[in-house]
Structure formats: structure tokens, C-alpha cells
Motif scaffolding. Structure first.
Motif, PDB file in Angstrom:
ATOM      1  N   VAL A   1     -12.729  12.925  -0.071  1.00 42.06           N
ATOM      2  CA  VAL A   1     -12.461  14.086   0.785  1.00 42.06           C
ATOM      3  C   VAL A   1     -13.769  14.668   1.304  1.00 42.06           C
ATOM      4  CG1 VAL A   1     -11.631  16.475   0.769  1.00 42.06           C
ATOM      5  CG2 VAL A   1     -10.225  14.664  -0.229  1.00 42.06           C
ATOM      6  N   PHE A   2     -14.771  14.772   0.431  1.00 41.50           N
ATOM      7  CA  PHE A   2     -16.058  15.326   0.850  1.00 41.50           C
ATOM      8  C   PHE A   2     -16.719  14.424   1.902  1.00 41.50           C
ATOM      9  CE2 PHE A   2     -17.644  18.536  -2.517  1.00 41.50           C
ATOM     10  CZ  PHE A   2     -16.422  19.188  -2.492  1.00 41.50           C
ATOM     11  N   CYS A   3     -16.630  13.103   1.705  1.00 43.46           N
ATOM     12  CA  CYS A   3     -17.180  12.177   2.702  1.00 43.46           C
ATOM     13  C   CYS A   3     -16.484  12.359   4.042  1.00 43.46           C
ATOM     14  CB  CYS A   3     -17.019  10.736   2.230  1.00 43.46           C
ATOM     15  SG  CYS A   3     -18.176  10.215   0.930  1.00 43.46           S
TER      16      CYS A   3
ATOM     17  N   ILE B   1       0.822  -1.198   0.000  1.00 41.49           N
ATOM     18  CA  ILE B   1       0.000   0.000   0.000  1.00 41.49           C
ATOM     19  C   ILE B   1       0.860   1.254   0.000  1.00 41.49           C
ATOM     20  CG2 ILE B   1      -1.822   1.264   1.195  1.00 41.49           C
ATOM     21  CD1 ILE B   1      -2.598  -1.507  -0.032  1.00 41.49           C
ATOM     22  N   ASP B   2       0.603   2.122  -0.975  1.00 40.79           N
ATOM     23  CA  ASP B   2       1.318   3.392  -1.106  1.00 40.79           C
ATOM     24  C   ASP B   2       0.265   4.498  -1.116  1.00 40.79           C
ATOM     25  OD1 ASP B   2       2.524   5.726  -2.268  1.00 40.79           O
ATOM     26  OD2 ASP B   2       4.182   4.483  -2.972  1.00 40.79           O
ATOM     27  N   PHE B   3       0.198   5.268  -0.053  1.00 40.08           N
ATOM     28  CA  PHE B   3      -0.859   6.272   0.070  1.00 40.08           C
ATOM     29  C   PHE B   3      -0.684   7.435  -0.904  1.00 40.08           C
ATOM     30  CE2 PHE B   3      -1.257   4.082   4.174  1.00 40.08           C
ATOM     31  CZ  PHE B   3      -2.621   3.818   4.160  1.00 40.08           C
TER      32      PHE B   3
ATOM     33  N   TYR C   1      -6.530  13.684   9.482  1.00 41.64           N
ATOM     34  CA  TYR C   1      -7.427  12.784  10.195  1.00 41.64           C
ATOM     35  C   TYR C   1      -6.743  11.518  10.729  1.00 41.64           C
ATOM     36  CZ  TYR C   1     -11.126  15.678   8.110  1.00 41.64           C
ATOM     37  OH  TYR C   1     -11.931  16.721   7.743  1.00 41.64           O
ATOM     38  N   LEU C   2      -5.688  11.061  10.037  1.00 43.56           N
ATOM     39  CA  LEU C   2      -5.075   9.787  10.413  1.00 43.56           C
ATOM     40  C   LEU C   2      -3.594   9.898  10.753  1.00 43.56           C
ATOM     41  CD1 LEU C   2      -6.779   7.480   7.761  1.00 43.56           C
ATOM     42  CD2 LEU C   2      -7.334   7.642  10.198  1.00 43.56           C
ATOM     43  N   GLY C   3      -3.030  11.079  10.582  1.00 45.18           N
ATOM     44  CA  GLY C   3      -1.618  11.255  10.891  1.00 45.18           C
ATOM     45  C   GLY C   3      -0.686  10.593   9.905  1.00 45.18           C
ATOM     46  N   ILE C   4      -1.181  10.334   8.681  1.00 42.00           N
ATOM     47  CA  ILE C   4      -0.368   9.665   7.653  1.00 42.00           C
ATOM     48  C   ILE C   4       0.291  10.712   6.776  1.00 42.00           C
ATOM     49  CG2 ILE C   4      -0.448   8.164   5.603  1.00 42.00           C
ATOM     50  CD1 ILE C   4      -2.864   6.773   6.905  1.00 42.00           C
ATOM     51  N   ILE C   5       1.617  10.687   6.707  1.00 39.04           N
ATOM     52  CA  ILE C   5       2.350  11.574   5.826  1.00 39.04           C
ATOM     53  C   ILE C   5       2.530  10.867   4.500  1.00 39.04           C
ATOM     54  CG2 ILE C   5       4.428  12.960   5.518  1.00 39.04           C
ATOM     55  CD1 ILE C   5       2.721  13.734   7.955  1.00 39.04           C
ATOM     56  N   ALA C   6       1.966  11.417   3.448  1.00 37.79           N
ATOM     57  CA  ALA C   6       1.996  10.732   2.138  1.00 37.79           C
ATOM     58  C   ALA C   6       2.309  11.735   1.051  1.00 37.79           C
ATOM     59  CB  ALA C   6       0.662  10.056   1.869  1.00 37.79           C
ATOM     60  N   ARG C   7       3.457  12.378   1.169  1.00 34.61           N
ATOM     61  CA  ARG C   7       3.855  13.334   0.151  1.00 34.61           C
ATOM     62  C   ARG C   7       4.405  12.596  -1.065  1.00 34.61           C
ATOM     63  NH1 ARG C   7       0.944  17.577   1.576  1.00 34.61           N
ATOM     64  NH2 ARG C   7       1.010  17.790   3.840  1.00 34.61           N
ATOM     65  N   ALA C   8       3.899  12.942  -2.242  1.00 34.80           N
ATOM     66  CA  ALA C   8       4.368  12.305  -3.479  1.00 34.80           C
ATOM     67  C   ALA C   8       5.831  12.658  -3.684  1.00 34.80           C
ATOM     68  CB  ALA C   8       3.535  12.756  -4.658  1.00 34.80           C
ATOM     69  N   SER C   9       6.619  11.659  -4.110  1.00 38.87           N
ATOM     70  CA  SER C   9       8.049  11.885  -4.329  1.00 38.87           C
ATOM     71  C   SER C   9       8.283  12.485  -5.694  1.00 38.87           C
ATOM     72  CB  SER C   9       8.803  10.565  -4.217  1.00 38.87           C
ATOM     73  OG  SER C   9       8.287   9.615  -5.128  1.00 38.87           O
TER      74      SER C   9
ATOM     75  N   PHE D   1      -6.631  15.131  -0.745  1.00 36.23           N
ATOM     76  CA  PHE D   1      -6.637  13.777  -0.198  1.00 36.23           C
ATOM     77  C   PHE D   1      -5.427  13.571   0.702  1.00 36.23           C
ATOM     78  CE2 PHE D   1      -6.187   9.208  -0.086  1.00 36.23           C
ATOM     79  CZ  PHE D   1      -7.489   8.719  -0.156  1.00 36.23           C
ATOM     80  N   ILE D   2      -4.260  14.006   0.254  1.00 37.60           N
ATOM     81  CA  ILE D   2      -3.035  13.886   1.046  1.00 37.60           C
ATOM     82  C   ILE D   2      -3.153  14.698   2.339  1.00 37.60           C
ATOM     83  CG2 ILE D   2      -0.599  14.573   1.105  1.00 37.60           C
ATOM     84  CD1 ILE D   2      -0.447  13.699  -1.852  1.00 37.60           C
ATOM     85  N   ASP D   3      -3.729  15.898   2.226  1.00 39.41           N
ATOM     86  CA  ASP D   3      -3.918  16.741   3.412  1.00 39.41           C
ATOM     87  C   ASP D   3      -4.815  16.052   4.435  1.00 39.41           C
ATOM     88  OD1 ASP D   3      -4.038  19.543   4.790  1.00 39.41           O
ATOM     89  OD2 ASP D   3      -6.150  18.965   4.533  1.00 39.41           O
TER      90      ASP D   3
END
Length: 206
Positions: A42-44, A11-13, A198-206, A191-193
């Protein structure tokens, strides 16, 4: 990766955010610019957070269609059409009615099983026990998804589009922005924000 046996390590966020931002809701059948699965998610999430203040629940709402970045969006009418065609083919082949019914039902079950396996890896990667440990969350996410579906259909196709959809008697989702297409880049970044918010997941695209 092996889609038949998805692993947490697969899984790659960041890829999820990018993929969902380019995947159009409703097969892109509306007249306006593309309204993506990422924007829908995001809206959900934002509506759930606005209504409940529960960040983890909002995160589950954000990820509820996460499997689509690997599996693709399988619209309900398409699944029903495949099921109907399977039934017709088997009926023409002389199979017993109970076998035909079971085979047609198995199409939807197979699709659901594929999604569930990917979802399991996604939520494990996110560190959230959804759906197994949060049955109440499952109900709330399904509810906001149905309410959002109706709101989106009306916004993108007009008032008549909502007449036959579920959630007609339930309140409209508590939106924090109008349902207008953002475009892929804005949807991906949003979505990344929300993953981080909400979940504390850092998923910045490389």
C-alpha cells in the motif's frame, strides 16, 4: 491450485489481501508489532501515485509482491544463503568450478521464475499488461521498492540499518503516512481499498 502452472482463474484478490496482511516484512525481526507485506505494498502504491499521479502505475506497485500470498516471502539473505550452501555442497562433491557457479546462480533464477509465473497470472487477472507491456513501469516499481526498503529499515530498525541498503542517494519515497505497523485488519482493508482505487478491482472478502 498448481503452483507450477498458475492460472488467471486461480487468483483471488481478497485472499491476496488477507494473506499479505498477515505476512511480516523482514521475517518479523524488528521489535515493534508486525509490519506486513500488505502495508508495504500500500505504501509503495500510494508513494507512486503521490509522485506521478498514475493510477495504473500505483496499481502495479500495489501488486508487485502479490505472488507472496501464494509463494511466501523469500528474503534475499535467505536466498543467498541457500545459493552459498548449494555451491559448498557441490564444491565438496568435486564438481567443476563453472558447474558450481551455474548451480548456485540457478537457485536465484528458479526463485525468480516461480515468482514471475505467479505474477503473470496476477497481472493478467488484474487486466494489466505489466511487466511485459510496461517496461518503464518495471523500472519505477523496482525503484520505489528499493527506496521503500531503505525507509522501512530505518523506521523499524534505526538509522544504521539504512547505511548498506540501496537508494541511499535517491530521494525518500513520498509517503502519505508514517511507517508505523497498522496490524493485519487495517492493512488488509487498505490493500482492498487500493485495489479498487487504482485498478478498479472489487475484492471484498466474503
Amino acid at each position: 491450485m498448481n503452483l507450477a502452472a498458475p492460472q488467471v482463474s486461480d487468483i483471488d484478490f481478497a485472499e491476496m489481501a488477507a494473506g499479505l496482511s498477515k505476512l511480516a516484512r523482514f521475517n518479523g525481526r524488528y521489535a515493534c508489532a508486525s509490519y506486513s507485506v500488505a502495508q508495504h505494498s500500500v505504501f509503495c502504491a500510494d508513494a507512486l501515485h503521490a509522485e506521478t499521479g498514475d493510477a495504473v502505475l500505483a496499481g502495479c506497485g500495489l501488486l508487485h509482491d502479490g505472488h507472496e500470498y501464494l509463494f511466501g516471502d523469500q528474503p534475499t539473505p535467505s536466498s543467498l544463503l541457500i545459493s552459498a550452501n548449494v555451491a559448498n555442497i557441490m564444491r565438496d562433491g568435486g564438481f567443476a568450478p563453472d558447474v558450481v557457479e551455474r548451480a548456485a546462480r540457478a537457485v536465484g533464477e528458479a526463485i525468480d521464475a516461480a515468482k514471475a509465473a505467479i505474477d503473470s497470472a496476477i497481472f493478467a487477472a488484474a487486466g494489466v499488461g505489466y511487466p511485459h507491456l510496461y517496461p518503464a513501469y518495471v523500472r519505477q516499481v523496482r525503484d520505489i521498492d528499493a527506496r521503500m526498503l531503505r525507509a522501512e529499515a530505518i523506521a523499524l530498525f534505526g538509522r544504521k540499518a539504512g547505511a548498506h541498503l540501496p537508494a541511499a542517494r535517491r530521494p525518500a519515497p513520498k509517503l502519505t503516512a508514517p511507517i508505523e505497523p497498522w496490524g493485519a485488519m487495517k492493512a488488509e482493508m487498505a490493500f482492498i481499498d487500493r485495489l479498487e482505487r487504482y485498478l478498479g478491482i472489487i475484492a471484498r472478502a466474503s
